[in-house]
Design an enzyme around this catalytic site. Structure first.
Site, PDB file in Angstrom:
ATOM      1  N   ASP A  87      33.241  36.752  32.976  1.00 37.68           N
ATOM      2  CA  ASP A  87      35.132  37.203  33.577  1.00 37.68           C
ATOM      3  C   ASP A  87      36.363  36.231  32.732  1.00 37.68           C
ATOM      4  OD1 ASP A  87      36.717  38.838  33.896  1.00 37.68           O
ATOM      5  OD2 ASP A  87      35.887  39.816  35.958  1.00 37.68           O
ATOM      6  N   GLU A 105      36.113  43.340  39.713  1.00 38.45           N
ATOM      7  CA  GLU A 105      35.531  42.502  39.676  1.00 38.45           C
ATOM      8  C   GLU A 105      34.794  41.636  40.754  1.00 38.45           C
ATOM      9  OE1 GLU A 105      38.970  41.028  35.960  1.00 38.45           O
ATOM     10  OE2 GLU A 105      39.509  40.359  37.929  1.00 38.45           O
TER      11      GLU A 105
END
Ligand code: 5RP
Length: 240
Positions: free
Chosen positions: A96, A118
Site C-alpha cells: 500500500d 486499508e
C-alpha cells in the site's frame, strides 16, 4: 541557466513518478507463488499492480484483496484474481501507499479516502509493505489526519475534534458537489493537529469518538512494516 531550469522541471515532473514506479516494481518482486495479498489504493501501488499483472500473465498464482473500488477495478482490468477477507482472513502481505511515514514507521494514510479498508487489510497481513517516494518520509507526522465518519454523526464528531485541539474540515468532492462519500457510504473529515507528538495516543483518541469508523493514523503495524522508498536511481529498503 535554461538547461538547469529544464532539468529541474524534468525532476519535478518525472521524479515522483519514477520514484513511485521503482518502489512499486520492487514491492511486486516480494510477492511469491501461492500468496494471498492486500492490494492498496493510490498512484504508487498502481505500479506494483501493473508489475504483478505481468507476472500473473507469466503464470504467477496469487489472489488479492482490494482495499477500494479503485483497487478492485484496476485488478480486474489487469487480470489479477480477487478474493475477500471472508475467504482469506489471513494474508501473506499487503502492499500500500502512504501520505507520510515517520522514522518509527507510523503512517498517515487516507488521501484517497480508502483508509478504513486499508487498515482492515493491513491488520490481516503478515507483512505491511509501504511503497513511497522520498517526499513521503518525514521526521514528524504533521499532515491532516483523515477520518471516515458516519453521516449521522458528522456534527458531533466535528465538535469532538475541535475539543481535542484539531482543525477539522469536511472533505468536499471534486467533479461532485457536496461532501466526498466513501466506498462504504460515509463522509471524510480531514483534521489538522500540527506536528503530532504522540501519534499512537492520537489514533486511539480519534477512533474512540462515537461515529468515527477509523482514522488515517496507522501506528499498530510498525513491527511488520517494510518501507520501500523509490527514487530516480533505485530503491531504499527501510526495516525495523
Ligand atoms: C488512499 C491512500 C494512499 O495509499 C495514499 O494516499 C498514497 O497514495 P499515492 O501513492 O497516490 O501517493 O492512503 O487512501
Amino acid at each position: 541557466m535554461d538547461s538547469m531550469r529544464d532539468n529541474r522541471i524534468i525532476m519535478d515532473e518525472l521524479g515522483p513518478d519514477m520514484a513511485k514506479q521503482a518502489a512499486g516494481i520492487h514491492a511486486a518482486g516480494m510477492v511469491r507463488d501461492g500468496m494471498a495479498i492486500g492490494l492498496g489504493t493510490g498512484s504508487t501501488v498502481l505500479f506494483a499492480m501493473q508489475q504483478l499483472s505481468l507476472k500473473v500473465k507469466e503464470g504467477l498464482d496469487i489472489t488479492g484483496v482490494p482495499t477500494s473500488f479503485q483497487a478492485a477495478i484496476r485488478a480486474r482490468e489487469l487480470g489479477i484474481p480477487l478474493t475477500t477477507l471472508d475467504d482469506h482472513p489471513v494474508l501473506d502481505l499487503a502492499i500500500d501507499g502512504a501520505d507520510q511515514v515517520d522514522p518509527l514507521f507510523r503512517v498517515i494514510k487516507g488521501r484517497g479516502a480508502a483508509h478504513v479498508r486499508e487498515k482492515c487489510v493491513a491488520a490481516a497481513a503478515g507483512r505491511f509493505i509501504i511503497v513511497a517516494d522520498p517526499g513521503k518520509i518525514v521526521p514528524v507526522l504533521d499532515a491532516a489526519v483523515p477520518l471516515e465518519v458516519l453521516p449521522f454523526a458528522v456534527t458531533p464528531v466535528l465538535t469532538s475534534l475541535r475539543n481535542l485541539g484539531g482543525d477539522p474540515v469536511l472533505r468536499e468532492g471534486q467533479k461532485k458537489d457536496g461532501p466526498v462519500i466513501t466506498d462504504n457510504g460515509n463522509m471524510i473529515i480531514d483534521c489538522g493537529f500540527g506536528p503530532i507528538d504522540q501519534p499512537g495516543q492520537l489514533e486511539i483518541s480519534l477512533t474512540t469518538i462515537p461515529g468515527v469508523l477509523s482514522c488515517g493514523l496507522f501506528c499498530g503495524f510498525t513491527q511488520k512494516t517494510t518501507v520501500i522508498v523509490g527514487d530516480m536511481t533505485g530503491v531504499r529498503i527501510l526495516t525495523r
